[in-house]
Design a protein around this motif. Structure first.
Motif, PDB file in Angstrom:
ATOM      1  N   LEU A  76      26.511  24.221   3.511  1.00 45.67           N
ATOM      2  CA  LEU A  76      25.690  23.876   4.672  1.00 45.67           C
ATOM      3  C   LEU A  76      25.660  25.006   5.692  1.00 45.67           C
ATOM      4  O   LEU A  76      24.607  25.386   6.211  1.00 45.67           O
ATOM      5  N   LEU A  77      26.817  25.535   6.004  1.00 47.16           N
ATOM      6  CA  LEU A  77      26.906  26.566   7.031  1.00 47.16           C
ATOM      7  C   LEU A  77      26.311  27.889   6.559  1.00 47.16           C
ATOM      8  O   LEU A  77      25.632  28.578   7.329  1.00 47.16           O
ATOM      9  N   ARG A  82      17.361  28.082   7.345  1.00 46.72           N
ATOM     10  CA  ARG A  82      16.640  26.817   7.428  1.00 46.72           C
ATOM     11  C   ARG A  82      16.189  26.547   8.858  1.00 46.72           C
ATOM     12  O   ARG A  82      16.820  26.973   9.820  1.00 46.72           O
ATOM     13  N   SER A  83      15.115  25.793   8.974  1.00 49.38           N
ATOM     14  CA  SER A  83      14.717  25.281  10.283  1.00 49.38           C
ATOM     15  C   SER A  83      15.673  24.158  10.688  1.00 49.38           C
ATOM     16  O   SER A  83      16.490  23.691   9.878  1.00 49.38           O
ATOM     17  N   TYR A  84      15.566  23.724  11.927  1.00 48.95           N
ATOM     18  CA  TYR A  84      16.417  22.633  12.411  1.00 48.95           C
ATOM     19  C   TYR A  84      16.244  21.380  11.554  1.00 48.95           C
ATOM     20  O   TYR A  84      17.226  20.757  11.134  1.00 48.95           O
ATOM     21  N   GLY A 122      23.901  28.320   4.477  1.00 48.43           N
ATOM     22  CA  GLY A 122      22.448  28.238   4.379  1.00 48.43           C
ATOM     23  C   GLY A 122      21.743  27.953   5.686  1.00 48.43           C
ATOM     24  O   GLY A 122      20.505  28.007   5.748  1.00 48.43           O
ATOM     25  N   ALA A 123      22.501  27.667   6.744  1.00 46.84           N
ATOM     26  CA  ALA A 123      21.896  27.227   8.006  1.00 46.84           C
ATOM     27  C   ALA A 123      20.948  28.258   8.605  1.00 46.84           C
ATOM     28  O   ALA A 123      19.886  27.915   9.136  1.00 46.84           O
ATOM     29  N   ALA A 132      19.339  18.881   4.866  1.00 46.46           N
ATOM     30  CA  ALA A 132      20.433  19.363   4.017  1.00 46.46           C
ATOM     31  C   ALA A 132      21.730  18.610   4.332  1.00 46.46           C
ATOM     32  O   ALA A 132      22.501  18.284   3.415  1.00 46.46           O
ATOM     33  N   GLU A 133      21.966  18.336   5.612  1.00 41.57           N
ATOM     34  CA  GLU A 133      23.153  17.555   5.996  1.00 41.57           C
ATOM     35  C   GLU A 133      23.109  16.159   5.388  1.00 41.57           C
ATOM     36  O   GLU A 133      24.130  15.652   4.880  1.00 41.57           O
ATOM     37  N   GLU A 139      15.029  21.214   8.487  1.00 42.97           N
ATOM     38  CA  GLU A 139      15.510  21.471   7.130  1.00 42.97           C
ATOM     39  C   GLU A 139      17.032  21.375   7.060  1.00 42.97           C
ATOM     40  O   GLU A 139      17.587  20.851   6.089  1.00 42.97           O
ATOM     41  N   GLN A 140      17.698  21.838   8.108  1.00 43.97           N
ATOM     42  CA  GLN A 140      19.154  21.756   8.120  1.00 43.97           C
ATOM     43  C   GLN A 140      19.611  20.295   8.226  1.00 43.97           C
ATOM     44  O   GLN A 140      20.575  19.894   7.568  1.00 43.97           O
ATOM     45  N   ARG A 141      18.915  19.503   9.038  1.00 39.72           N
ATOM     46  CA  ARG A 141      19.255  18.072   9.134  1.00 39.72           C
ATOM     47  C   ARG A 141      19.098  17.400   7.778  1.00 39.72           C
ATOM     48  O   ARG A 141      19.926  16.575   7.365  1.00 39.72           O
TER      49      ARG A 141
END
Length: 268
Positions: A236-237, A243-245, A239-240, A251-252, A247-249
């Motif tokens: 996660l970290l 990623r956009s905000y 790839g952050a 992924a989480e 996209e990161q959410r």
């Protein structure tokens, strides 16, 4: 242009200045040519790459350390002479090679510096004294850095008319930002422990005599958490930044769904 064979024998690794010790889920890689300030050569790079390929799947944390007063003084100075190092390509031979052969040679060298951030392990560099050029980039290859208060980082390649090409430019820029990374590389100046911690280059600075203990304490803390959760968190970290905000959410959410189902014993 031919490339020397890759070392696969731990005895060859040690002759090249690298020692591997396994203790359950912890692997310790030691640069072990203190009289030469752990100067680096292609043989050392092949040994480091061989260590990475040989790690058992049970290893979760890799600790990189060095014997002696310096972590690594950088490239073996013989590499800068017309004679070079016996059995290795000289800089003149590399410069005269075809584009594809030169690219392949540098890519082989880079392998020693790239495996430390692979997804299934966390790597820690314990750095004391000088970490110059290739030594700096080797420390940058690790996920985390614990440094002694006497540490001195420097990227000297540009001053020699070269560029840092051992996979160090991306992690340096990610850690300290473009402007500071450019200034550090273009000037070749020294970066001490206080600045390293303040800029995020190092996680922790301790007295030199406490370096090994602090690095091992950090390794123990990392091993205390479940492996699957650590791997998912690292991914996660890492790839952050790409990623956009939103996209990161997403992924989480996906990572947490996998963790919940794993903890509940529910398969895919």
């Amino acid at each position: 242009m031919t490339t020397p064979a890759t070392d696969t024998d731990p005895q060859q690794w040690e002759q090249a200045g690298v020692r591997l010790e396994l203790d359950g889920e912890l692997a310790t890689v030691t640069l072990c040519q203190p009289k030469r300030r752990n100067a680096q050569s292609p043989a050392m790079w092949r040994a480091l790459a061989g260590v990475g390929r040989s790690l058992p799947g049970t290893v979760r944390v890799v600790l990189l350390r060095a014997e002696g007063v310096s972590f690594s003084a950088g490239l073996d100075r013989a590499m800068f002479t017309p004679e070079g190092i016996p059995g290795e390509h000289t800089f003149l031979e590399l410069a005269a090679a075809k584009d594809e052969d030169l690219d392949a040679a540098i890519a082989e060298y880079q392998e020693a510096f790239t495996w430390w951030r692979r997804s299934d392990v966390i790597s820690i560099a314990a750095v004391q004294g000088h970490a110059v050029g290739a030594g700096f980039q080797l420390a940058l290859g690790c996920d985390l850095r614990v440094v002694a208060e006497d540490v001195q980082f420097a990227m000297k390649e540009t001053a020699l008319g070269l560029v840092p090409d051992l996979a160090g430019t991306k992690p340096l820029t990610e850690l300290v930002g473009y402007a500071r990374a450019l200034e550090i590389c273009a000037t070749g100046r020294w970066v001490g422990a206080e600045e390293a911690v303040a800029t995020g280059l190092a996680n922790l600075a301790v007295p030199a005599e406490e370096l090994d203990g602090a690095a091992r304490d950090l390794a123990g803390a990392l091993l205390a958490s479940p492996r699957s959760a650590v791997i998912e968190t690292k991914a996660l970290l890492r790839g952050a930044a790409g990623r956009s905000y939103d996209e990161q959410r997403a992924a989480e959410r996906g990572a947490q769904a996998r963790r919940l189902r794993d903890l509940a014993g529910i398969g895919d």
